[in-house]
Write a protein that holds these residues in place. Structure first.
Motif, PDB file in Angstrom:
ATOM      1  N   SER A 291     -18.728   5.095  12.389  1.00 35.45           N
ATOM      2  CA  SER A 291     -17.384   5.628  12.627  1.00 35.45           C
ATOM      3  C   SER A 291     -16.354   4.989  11.706  1.00 35.45           C
ATOM      4  N   GLU A 292     -16.584   3.735  11.301  1.00 39.50           N
ATOM      5  CA  GLU A 292     -15.631   3.022  10.461  1.00 39.50           C
ATOM      6  C   GLU A 292     -15.706   3.440   8.992  1.00 39.50           C
ATOM      7  N   PHE A 293     -16.681   4.259   8.642  1.00 43.76           N
ATOM      8  CA  PHE A 293     -16.775   4.795   7.279  1.00 43.76           C
ATOM      9  C   PHE A 293     -16.438   6.279   7.224  1.00 43.76           C
ATOM     10  N   LEU A 294     -16.035   6.867   8.348  1.00 36.68           N
ATOM     11  CA  LEU A 294     -15.749   8.300   8.387  1.00 36.68           C
ATOM     12  C   LEU A 294     -14.255   8.561   8.288  1.00 36.68           C
ATOM     13  N   PRO A 295     -13.839   9.555   7.475  1.00 35.37           N
ATOM     14  CA  PRO A 295     -12.420   9.939   7.438  1.00 35.37           C
ATOM     15  C   PRO A 295     -11.962  10.398   8.819  1.00 35.37           C
TER      16      PRO A 295
ATOM     17  N   ALA B 173     -15.764  -2.268   5.997  1.00 37.10           N
ATOM     18  CA  ALA B 173     -14.506  -2.705   5.399  1.00 37.10           C
ATOM     19  C   ALA B 173     -13.467  -2.973   6.474  1.00 37.10           C
ATOM     20  N   HIS B 174     -13.520  -2.228   7.575  1.00 39.85           N
ATOM     21  CA  HIS B 174     -12.627  -2.486   8.706  1.00 39.85           C
ATOM     22  C   HIS B 174     -12.860  -3.896   9.250  1.00 39.85           C
ATOM     23  N   TYR B 175     -14.122  -4.270   9.376  1.00 39.85           N
ATOM     24  CA  TYR B 175     -14.462  -5.604   9.880  1.00 39.85           C
ATOM     25  C   TYR B 175     -13.920  -6.685   8.937  1.00 39.85           C
ATOM     26  N   TYR B 176     -14.149  -6.533   7.644  1.00 36.50           N
ATOM     27  CA  TYR B 176     -13.661  -7.516   6.676  1.00 36.50           C
ATOM     28  C   TYR B 176     -12.139  -7.604   6.702  1.00 36.50           C
ATOM     29  N   ALA B 177     -11.472  -6.451   6.747  1.00 39.61           N
ATOM     30  CA  ALA B 177     -10.012  -6.449   6.751  1.00 39.61           C
ATOM     31  C   ALA B 177      -9.461  -7.130   7.994  1.00 39.61           C
ATOM     32  N   ALA B 178     -10.090  -6.870   9.138  1.00 35.41           N
ATOM     33  CA  ALA B 178      -9.639  -7.504  10.380  1.00 35.41           C
ATOM     34  C   ALA B 178      -9.855  -9.015  10.349  1.00 35.41           C
ATOM     35  N   CYS B 179     -10.828  -9.482   9.556  1.00 38.41           N
ATOM     36  CA  CYS B 179     -11.104 -10.918   9.414  1.00 38.41           C
ATOM     37  C   CYS B 179     -10.241 -11.571   8.343  1.00 38.41           C
ATOM     38  N   GLY B 180      -9.434 -10.781   7.630  1.00 38.62           N
ATOM     39  CA  GLY B 180      -8.618 -11.325   6.566  1.00 38.62           C
ATOM     40  C   GLY B 180      -9.356 -11.502   5.252  1.00 38.62           C
ATOM     41  N   LYS B 181     -10.520 -10.881   5.101  1.00 35.81           N
ATOM     42  CA  LYS B 181     -11.335 -11.031   3.889  1.00 35.81           C
ATOM     43  C   LYS B 181     -11.075  -9.849   2.953  1.00 35.81           C
ATOM     44  N   ARG B 182     -10.013  -9.982   2.149  1.00 40.40           N
ATOM     45  CA  ARG B 182      -9.599  -8.871   1.284  1.00 40.40           C
ATOM     46  C   ARG B 182     -10.634  -8.553   0.202  1.00 40.40           C
ATOM     47  N   GLU B 183     -11.174  -9.581  -0.449  1.00 38.12           N
ATOM     48  CA  GLU B 183     -12.110  -9.351  -1.549  1.00 38.12           C
ATOM     49  C   GLU B 183     -13.368  -8.641  -1.070  1.00 38.12           C
ATOM     50  N   GLU B 184     -13.901  -9.082   0.074  1.00 41.71           N
ATOM     51  CA  GLU B 184     -15.111  -8.451   0.601  1.00 41.71           C
ATOM     52  C   GLU B 184     -14.839  -7.005   1.020  1.00 41.71           C
ATOM     53  N   ALA B 185     -13.671  -6.783   1.638  1.00 44.32           N
ATOM     54  CA  ALA B 185     -13.315  -5.417   2.049  1.00 44.32           C
ATOM     55  C   ALA B 185     -13.174  -4.515   0.826  1.00 44.32           C
ATOM     56  N   MET B 186     -12.528  -5.025  -0.235  1.00 48.68           N
ATOM     57  CA  MET B 186     -12.366  -4.234  -1.449  1.00 48.68           C
ATOM     58  C   MET B 186     -13.711  -3.946  -2.105  1.00 48.68           C
ATOM     59  N   ALA B 187     -14.631  -4.905  -2.053  1.00 50.60           N
ATOM     60  CA  ALA B 187     -15.962  -4.683  -2.630  1.00 50.60           C
ATOM     61  C   ALA B 187     -16.669  -3.533  -1.914  1.00 50.60           C
ATOM     62  N   THR B 188     -16.534  -3.490  -0.590  1.00 49.77           N
ATOM     63  CA  THR B 188     -17.136  -2.391   0.171  1.00 49.77           C
ATOM     64  C   THR B 188     -16.491  -1.061  -0.187  1.00 49.77           C
TER      65      THR B 188
ATOM     66  N   TYR C  87     -10.515   1.811  20.964  1.00 54.14           N
ATOM     67  CA  TYR C  87     -10.358   0.353  20.879  1.00 54.14           C
ATOM     68  C   TYR C  87     -10.182  -0.085  19.426  1.00 54.14           C
ATOM     69  N   PRO C  88      -9.444  -1.187  19.187  1.00 51.55           N
ATOM     70  CA  PRO C  88      -9.207  -1.676  17.821  1.00 51.55           C
ATOM     71  C   PRO C  88     -10.405  -2.400  17.230  1.00 51.55           C
ATOM     72  N   THR C  89     -10.340  -2.658  15.925  1.00 51.55           N
ATOM     73  CA  THR C  89     -11.474  -3.193  15.174  1.00 51.55           C
ATOM     74  C   THR C  89     -11.970  -4.524  15.709  1.00 51.55           C
ATOM     75  N   HIS C  90     -11.055  -5.441  16.029  1.00 56.69           N
ATOM     76  CA  HIS C  90     -11.474  -6.795  16.379  1.00 56.69           C
ATOM     77  C   HIS C  90     -12.244  -6.862  17.687  1.00 56.69           C
ATOM     78  N   MET C  91     -12.207  -5.779  18.473  1.00 61.45           N
ATOM     79  CA  MET C  91     -12.942  -5.761  19.737  1.00 61.45           C
ATOM     80  C   MET C  91     -13.745  -4.483  19.916  1.00 61.45           C
ATOM     81  N   ARG C  92     -13.853  -3.675  18.866  1.00 62.28           N
ATOM     82  CA  ARG C  92     -14.511  -2.372  18.988  1.00 62.28           C
ATOM     83  C   ARG C  92     -15.988  -2.507  19.334  1.00 62.28           C
ATOM     84  N   GLY C  93     -16.686  -3.415  18.636  1.00 59.51           N
ATOM     85  CA  GLY C  93     -18.107  -3.603  18.917  1.00 59.51           C
ATOM     86  C   GLY C  93     -18.347  -4.119  20.312  1.00 59.51           C
TER      87      GLY C  93
END
Length: 587
Positions: free
Chosen positions: A251-255, A315-330, A505-511
């Motif tokens: 779901s986090e990769f779907l428009p 990328a949602h997970y990385y962004a919620a963790c503050g990991k910009r470089e990893e999110a951009m790589a995805t 539910y939001p990213t940080h608690m979605r799983g």
């Protein structure tokens, strides 16, 4: 005098390197006849530039100077004159050039306040721009394998139980325990693995789950006694609890505009998995026995294990963790596969937190608490009815009972009888399993038209009506039709709640939320064998009344849900002051 360049022709990436431009005049002709505006840009070939502006209004000049625009030293001395660093002249500031403008002395002017800053975009905006392409198609196929496996392992319970009753001379309460222990394992595994997915990443958990599910599924084929079956199937159940995280990751990769549609499309592979296992039972059980059926059921997992390297982390997970470089790589990987550009600017990320998705978050404010409580009951009732209909099908076909509503006064012989499934029984089960296709198709059509909530209500009502129709004494054909419609509608409603939950539910608690609610649903699956496989033989009317009644009661809970997620973007964090999950921030 440098030539004039018409205002608006300059681009954000225009090179003002001093080697190429010493100065440039920009004229804005889009002004009234009595007003002319001229901007001059000067670059000294180094690291500084000046911006001078003059405007004539009724013959009175107004001057503006902005000095010290810093260029990027790593960009060959290129000066930045992008719109984010420029200031529009206040049209009310006309008169003497020495007159303070906007509160600044000596004709010096800068942007008011700190300025708008660099352009930012969220992960959701990036995914929407990249669209649905080859990357999502690849993910859909990989996701489908896990859906098939989860469905197959659970469908296996309906054909394994009757066979073990005859092979090992089990009683019906022992047969019910085999089904119950799988759902009990699911009950423990889903929230725990969901929490780990929020903390360590969805992809890591899914890889571990895929390997463990295959390993312990194969070990089940070597079980010498009932106790080994119970232990190993319990572990398999815990692993199945983690399979649901693929829905979260997908779901986090779907428009956002097509998320509901494609999450429903993937559910068709759930049906294919159920048909696959039933067909294996039809052709393999009579000749090779139940051990080969269990082994063949888990073979599709090898496809998933071989393809896991294709899947990136969310990328949602990385962004919620503050990991910009990893999110951009995805996001860049998705961009390369889909052959579409990312939005311009900087990716917006959250603040890295040590605590990721705690159970307390599910009840942190009134809106979130109310939604969670309602969804607990909705998940419970739908899982209870869905697996109840599956088990009812095998029980009614095995008994050859086409008058389900007729009370039986049997004292025990019926409970201890051996009723293996025949080829006709397997054929009827395949037909009722195929009912999930039209049920899913109905969801596919109406989920983005009338919304998630109304879709669940309509299908739950139809399910309850056709379960009540099982009270009538009729032919085997009509029994199959009633079960066909009931199973199709409840499967569509259950798939819709699968779509709704990760969206609300939001990213940080979605799983965690998705895993916890699915596990709560599995308490319904854990209880339902004692109704469909035990109480049915004593009081069919009471059994059917419980299933139909839950369908109607769940409709009330669905309509009470405070949020409709149709067309809603995925959310990253919670603003409790704005009403909990109704005030989430987008990523």
């Amino acid at each position: 005098m440098e030539p004039f360049v018409e205002y608006g022709q300059l681009q954000d990436d225009t090179d003002f390197t001093g080697a190429n431009y010493h100065s440039m005049n920009v004229r804005n002709s889009n002004k009234p006849d009595n007003k002319q505006e001229t901007h001059s840009y000067h670059g000294d070939g180094g690291t500084r530039a000046s911006h001078q502006s003059s405007e004539s209004a009724n013959g009175t000049p107004a001057n503006e100077t902005i000095n010290g625009v810093q260029n990027d030293p790593q960009n060959n001395g290129q000066l930045d004159f992008s719109t984010n660093n420029s200031r529009q002249l206040d049209k009310g500031d006309s008169g003497d050039g020495d007159k303070p403008m906007n509160g600044l002395e000596g004709g010096q002017a800068t942007a008011e306040g700190p300025g708008p800053g660099p352009v930012e975009f969220t992960v959701e905006e990036a995914i929407d721009q990249l669209g649905f392409g080859r990357f999502q198609i690849q993910f859909t196929l990989i996701d489908s394998v896990l859906h098939m496996t989860e469905s197959g392992e659970l469908m296996l319970l309906s054909i394994l139980g009757p066979e073990l009753v005859c092979t090992w001379q089990l009683e019906h309460w022992q047969k019910a325990i085999i089904s119950t222990v799988v759902f009990f394992g699911y009950l423990l595994g889903a929230p725990l693995l969901g929490k780990f997915a929020d903390k360590f990443g969805r992809r890591k958990i899914l890889n571990i789950v895929g390997v463990c599910l295959f390993y312990y599924g194969v070990l089940t084929t070597f079980s010498p006694t009932l106790i080994w079956i119970i232990i190993l199937r319990g572990i398999v159940g815990a692993c199945i609890g983690g399979v649901g995280q693929v829905n979260v990751l997908y779901s986090e990769f779907l428009p956002s505009k097509v998320r509901g549609f494609w999450l429903t499309v993937v559910s068709f592979f759930w049906v294919i998995g159920a048909v696959y296992v039933t067909a294996v039972g039809l052709f393999v059980m009579p000749t090779l026995g139940w051990r080969y059926v269990v082994f063949i059921t888990g073979l599709p997992l090898l496809i998933y294990i071989a393809c896991t390297y294709i899947l990136p982390e969310s990328a949602h997970y990385y962004a919620a963790c503050g990991k910009r470089e990893e999110a951009m790589a995805t996001l860049k990987k998705v961009s390369e596969v889909n052959k579409k550009p990312l939005p311009e600017g900087t990716l917006k990320v959250g603040v890295q937190e040590d605590q990721r998705g705690t159970f307390r978050d599910l009840f942190q404010d009134k809106t979130t608490s109310f939604t969670t409580v309602l969804l607990v009951f909705i998940w419970f009732s739908m899982q209870f009815v869905y697996y109840g209909v599956i088990l009812l099908s095998s029980e009614l076909f095995a008994k050859g009972n086409v008058c389900a509503g007729k009370e039986q006064n049997s004292t025990g012989g019926c409970l201890e009888s051996c009723d293996s499934l025949t080829r006709a029984d397997y054929a009827s089960m395949i037909w009722t399993t195929l009912a999930e296709f039209p049920g899913m198709f109905v969801s596919l059509i109406i989920i983005d038209i009338i919304g998630r909530k109304k879709t669940m209500v309509v299908q739950s009502i139809i399910t309850g009506i056709f379960i009540f129709m099982l009270f009538m004494c009729t032919t085997r054909l009509w029994l199959t039709v009633y079960l066909f419609v009931a199973r199709g509608m409840i499967s569509g409603a259950l798939q819709t709640v699968h779509v709704y939950t990760p969206e609300v539910y939001p990213t940080h608690m979605r799983g965690l939320a998705y895993g916890t609610l699915k596990s709560m649903g599995k308490t319904g699956s854990m209880v339902t064998p004692f109704f469909a496989q035990m109480l049915l033989h004593t009081s069919p009317k009471l059994t059917l009344s419980v299933y139909a009644g839950l369908c109607f009661v769940s409709c009330i809970f669905i309509m009470l849900l405070p949020i409709e997620t149709k067309g809603r973007k995925l959310l990253s964090s919670v603003k409790t002051v704005d009403g909990g999950i109704s005030g989430n921030i987008q990523t």
